[in-house]
Every structure is written in C-alpha cells, then in structure tokens.
Design an enzyme around this catalytic site. Structure first.
Site: not given
Length: 169
Positions: A137-138
């Site tokens: 995840e960013i």
C-alpha cells in the site's frame, strides 16, 4: 465487548524502538530485488555471509526488506488474481500519491485505489502486488491523527518526514 471497552494490561511497555524489517519468501530473489529498487526506491545492502540460503537485503525509509529464496516452486502460494485492499499488506507513507500513481501507470503495473474518509480528512491509498503477490500500500496516512483508545499515551500525528508530533487533547 467492543475494542473501546478493552483495558490495556497493567504491564510495562516492551523496550521496542521501531519496526526493523519485513521478510518475504520469493520465487526469484533477483526479480524481487529489481521490483523493490525500481518501484519503491530501495537500496541493496550487505547481507551477513553466514547465511546458507539465497537471499537479499534492501533498505530505505528507515526500514529493511529481507528477501528469501523459496526452497522450491511447489511451496509458493498462488499469486492473488485480484488486489484486495483488505488483505495482508505493508504500507508506505507517501508525500505525493499522484506521482506514485503515475509511476505505477508508466511501469504498466496493475493497482487499485481506495480512500479513507474521517472527519473531513481524506487519505488516498494505492494497492498493488510485488512479483510474488505480496501486497503493498502507498498512502498519505500521515493526514490521519493517531488517537489511542487508552489514556495511557498521548495522541500523535506524524509529519511527512516520519517524525512524531504530540498534541493536546
């Protein structure tokens, strides 16, 4: 009983400092090293020579990723066919989610987006898989204050450099 009703144990906090590393089994250490270098900007670092198995260590942003060669392809889990934001993942804070989104698009990488909305705050999220199906995840999660459910520790927020900023309730 809800999580809000659970009282923390009356114990001293463990003498922990921070998260040191995450470790992933890989079908191809070389492919995974290339991914983490090119997509997330990690640097390859020296790994102790005493290990008798193939692997690589990478480091950046105050965290290390240890990649370990699978013993055989038969023990490799099936790579997920869909990106599910509710699945197990590691998350990296990002100061420009739009720039990261463009980078993933330029690299032809599949990703999904999501948003967390709370009290007028919107946190953008990108989710994608590494070559072995581990989800990443960013996000710009630093926008969301960390509010402990226990009164034992003060609420805190993190700035874009990862530094902690405490504030009064």
């Amino acid at each position: 009983m809800s999580l809000h009703e659970i009282e923390p144990p009356d114990l001293l906090s463990p003498p922990l400092i921070s998260l040191n590393h995450v470790s992933f089994l890989c079908t191809s250490v070389e492919s995974s090293v290339k991914f983490y270098q090119q997509v997330l900007g990690f640097d390859l670092i020296k790994r102790p020579s005493c290990f008798d198995f193939k692997g690589a260590w990478l480091h950046r942003y105050g965290i290390a990723i240890h990649l370990l060669q699978r013993s055989s392809l038969s023990d490799a889990p099936v790579k997920p066919s869909v990106i599910d934001p509710k699945g197990n993942h590691i998350s990296f804070q990002c100061v420009d989610v739009g720039m990261m989104k463009k980078k993933l698009e330029d690299m032809g990488m599949e990703y999904v987006t999501a948003a967390v909305k709370e009290g007028g705050i919107v946190v953008e999220q990108l989710f994608f898989h590494d070559p072995d199906g581990n989800m990443i995840e960013i996000c710009d999660c630093e926008k969301l204050p960390v509010l402990p459910l226990s009164s034992a520790c003060p609420p805190k927020m993190f700035n874009s450099h990862g530094n902690t900023k405490y504030f009064q309730r």
